[in-house]
Write a protein that holds these residues in place. Structure first.
Motif, PDB file in Angstrom:
ATOM      1  N   ASN A  89      -9.814  -1.796  -4.497  1.00  0.00           N
ATOM      2  CA  ASN A  89     -10.510  -1.586  -3.233  1.00  0.00           C
ATOM      3  C   ASN A  89      -9.970  -2.525  -2.148  1.00  0.00           C
ATOM      4  N   ASP A  90      -9.745  -3.801  -2.497  1.00  0.00           N
ATOM      5  CA  ASP A  90      -9.189  -4.776  -1.545  1.00  0.00           C
ATOM      6  C   ASP A  90      -7.814  -4.323  -1.047  1.00  0.00           C
ATOM      7  N   LEU A  91      -6.944  -3.946  -1.982  1.00  0.00           N
ATOM      8  CA  LEU A  91      -5.585  -3.538  -1.621  1.00  0.00           C
ATOM      9  C   LEU A  91      -5.601  -2.246  -0.801  1.00  0.00           C
ATOM     10  N   SER A  92      -6.465  -1.311  -1.184  1.00  0.00           N
ATOM     11  CA  SER A  92      -6.564  -0.044  -0.454  1.00  0.00           C
ATOM     12  C   SER A  92      -6.999  -0.274   0.981  1.00  0.00           C
ATOM     13  N   GLN A  93      -8.002  -1.112   1.173  1.00  0.00           N
ATOM     14  CA  GLN A  93      -8.480  -1.403   2.528  1.00  0.00           C
ATOM     15  C   GLN A  93      -7.410  -2.122   3.342  1.00  0.00           C
ATOM     16  N   ALA A  94      -6.681  -3.016   2.712  1.00  0.00           N
ATOM     17  CA  ALA A  94      -5.672  -3.812   3.428  1.00  0.00           C
ATOM     18  C   ALA A  94      -4.574  -2.934   4.013  1.00  0.00           C
ATOM     19  N   ILE A  95      -4.168  -1.894   3.279  1.00  0.00           N
ATOM     20  CA  ILE A  95      -3.066  -1.059   3.774  1.00  0.00           C
ATOM     21  C   ILE A  95      -3.530   0.302   4.270  1.00  0.00           C
ATOM     22  N   GLY A  96      -4.827   0.531   4.268  1.00  0.00           N
ATOM     23  CA  GLY A  96      -5.346   1.793   4.783  1.00  0.00           C
ATOM     24  C   GLY A  96      -5.071   2.967   3.879  1.00  0.00           C
TER      25      GLY A  96
ATOM     26  N   MET B  30     -11.963 -10.074   5.772  1.00  0.00           N
ATOM     27  CA  MET B  30     -10.705  -9.926   5.042  1.00  0.00           C
ATOM     28  C   MET B  30      -9.933 -11.239   5.140  1.00  0.00           C
ATOM     29  N   ASP B  31      -9.390 -11.677   4.025  1.00  0.00           N
ATOM     30  CA  ASP B  31      -8.680 -12.956   4.053  1.00  0.00           C
ATOM     31  C   ASP B  31      -7.278 -12.826   4.648  1.00  0.00           C
ATOM     32  N   ARG B  32      -6.626 -13.945   4.817  1.00  0.00           N
ATOM     33  CA  ARG B  32      -5.323 -14.013   5.488  1.00  0.00           C
ATOM     34  C   ARG B  32      -4.251 -13.199   4.769  1.00  0.00           C
ATOM     35  N   ILE B  33      -4.229 -13.270   3.448  1.00  0.00           N
ATOM     36  CA  ILE B  33      -3.202 -12.539   2.699  1.00  0.00           C
ATOM     37  C   ILE B  33      -3.379 -11.030   2.886  1.00  0.00           C
ATOM     38  N   LEU B  34      -4.600 -10.559   2.792  1.00  0.00           N
ATOM     39  CA  LEU B  34      -4.835  -9.119   2.971  1.00  0.00           C
ATOM     40  C   LEU B  34      -4.520  -8.672   4.395  1.00  0.00           C
ATOM     41  N   SER B  35      -4.814  -9.517   5.375  1.00  0.00           N
ATOM     42  CA  SER B  35      -4.470  -9.192   6.762  1.00  0.00           C
ATOM     43  C   SER B  35      -2.961  -9.079   6.931  1.00  0.00           C
ATOM     44  N   ASN B  36      -2.236 -10.024   6.340  1.00  0.00           N
ATOM     45  CA  ASN B  36      -0.776  -9.997   6.421  1.00  0.00           C
ATOM     46  C   ASN B  36      -0.191  -8.833   5.628  1.00  0.00           C
ATOM     47  N   LEU B  37      -0.876  -8.421   4.580  1.00  0.00           N
ATOM     48  CA  LEU B  37      -0.450  -7.256   3.822  1.00  0.00           C
ATOM     49  C   LEU B  37      -0.535  -6.002   4.695  1.00  0.00           C
ATOM     50  N   GLY B  38      -1.585  -5.918   5.495  1.00  0.00           N
ATOM     51  CA  GLY B  38      -1.715  -4.817   6.445  1.00  0.00           C
ATOM     52  C   GLY B  38      -0.607  -4.837   7.480  1.00  0.00           C
ATOM     53  N   LEU B  39      -0.242  -6.023   7.931  1.00  0.00           N
ATOM     54  CA  LEU B  39       0.859  -6.173   8.886  1.00  0.00           C
ATOM     55  C   LEU B  39       2.183  -5.716   8.267  1.00  0.00           C
ATOM     56  N   ALA B  40       2.402  -6.076   7.006  1.00  0.00           N
ATOM     57  CA  ALA B  40       3.617  -5.643   6.297  1.00  0.00           C
ATOM     58  C   ALA B  40       3.650  -4.120   6.186  1.00  0.00           C
ATOM     59  N   LYS B  41       2.511  -3.514   5.950  1.00  0.00           N
ATOM     60  CA  LYS B  41       2.426  -2.043   5.877  1.00  0.00           C
ATOM     61  C   LYS B  41       2.813  -1.418   7.212  1.00  0.00           C
ATOM     62  N   ARG B  42       2.245  -1.946   8.294  1.00  0.00           N
ATOM     63  CA  ARG B  42       2.547  -1.402   9.621  1.00  0.00           C
ATOM     64  C   ARG B  42       4.022  -1.604   9.986  1.00  0.00           C
ATOM     65  N   SER B  43       4.642  -2.622   9.411  1.00  0.00           N
ATOM     66  CA  SER B  43       6.063  -2.897   9.668  1.00  0.00           C
ATOM     67  C   SER B  43       6.981  -2.080   8.763  1.00  0.00           C
ATOM     68  N   GLY B  44       6.412  -1.330   7.851  1.00  0.00           N
ATOM     69  CA  GLY B  44       7.220  -0.520   6.941  1.00  0.00           C
ATOM     70  C   GLY B  44       7.903  -1.327   5.861  1.00  0.00           C
ATOM     71  N   LYS B  45       7.322  -2.450   5.483  1.00  0.00           N
ATOM     72  CA  LYS B  45       7.960  -3.352   4.525  1.00  0.00           C
ATOM     73  C   LYS B  45       7.310  -3.333   3.146  1.00  0.00           C
ATOM     74  N   ILE B  46       6.513  -2.309   2.855  1.00  0.00           N
ATOM     75  CA  ILE B  46       5.906  -2.213   1.522  1.00  0.00           C
ATOM     76  C   ILE B  46       6.214  -0.875   0.890  1.00  0.00           C
ATOM     77  N   VAL B  47       6.033  -0.844  -0.406  1.00  0.00           N
ATOM     78  CA  VAL B  47       6.105   0.388  -1.182  1.00  0.00           C
ATOM     79  C   VAL B  47       4.896   0.344  -2.110  1.00  0.00           C
ATOM     80  N   SER B  48       4.254   1.486  -2.318  1.00  0.00           N
ATOM     81  CA  SER B  48       3.102   1.497  -3.204  1.00  0.00           C
ATOM     82  C   SER B  48       3.263   2.575  -4.268  1.00  0.00           C
TER      83      SER B  48
END
Length: 95
Positions: free
Chosen positions: A68-75, A1-19
């Motif tokens: 698929n990339d976005l789904s995996q990044a945020i679980g 997984m690349d850096r952006i997708l990893s950071n996207l997962g971090l943003a999800k865990r921090s509660g900073k995204i909406v989907s």
């Protein structure tokens, strides 16, 4: 997984995204979304709708990843649209 997708997962865990299309559009209208990720394999109507809204509200749009990339990044499953609700994460994810 690349850096952006990893950071996207971090943003999800921090509660900073909406989907989801409607929630992201609501965030754009309320000026609480600072960056939008749109899956490259999203249907044409949704792609046009999100593209038009991000252009109107002058918010950056990233279409470099598949659903698929976005789904995996945020679980999640079948994720097509993600809005970043934190300026710091948005800046980090744009670089």
């Amino acid at each position: 997984m690349d850096r952006i997708l990893s950071n996207l997962g971090l943003a999800k865990r921090s509660g900073k995204i909406v989907s989801g299309t409607e929630r992201v559009i609501e965030g754009l209208r309320n000026n609480t979304v600072y960056l939008v990720f749109l899956a490259s394999d999203t249907e044409k109507n949704t792609t046009k709708r999100i593209s038009d809204k991000t252009t109107f509200y002058e918010v950056s749009l990233n279409k470099n990843y598949t659903s698929n990339d976005l789904s995996q990044a945020i679980g999640g499953k079948n994720v097509h649209v993600i809005g970043i609700m934190d300026r710091g994460f948005a800046k980090l994810l744009k670089e």
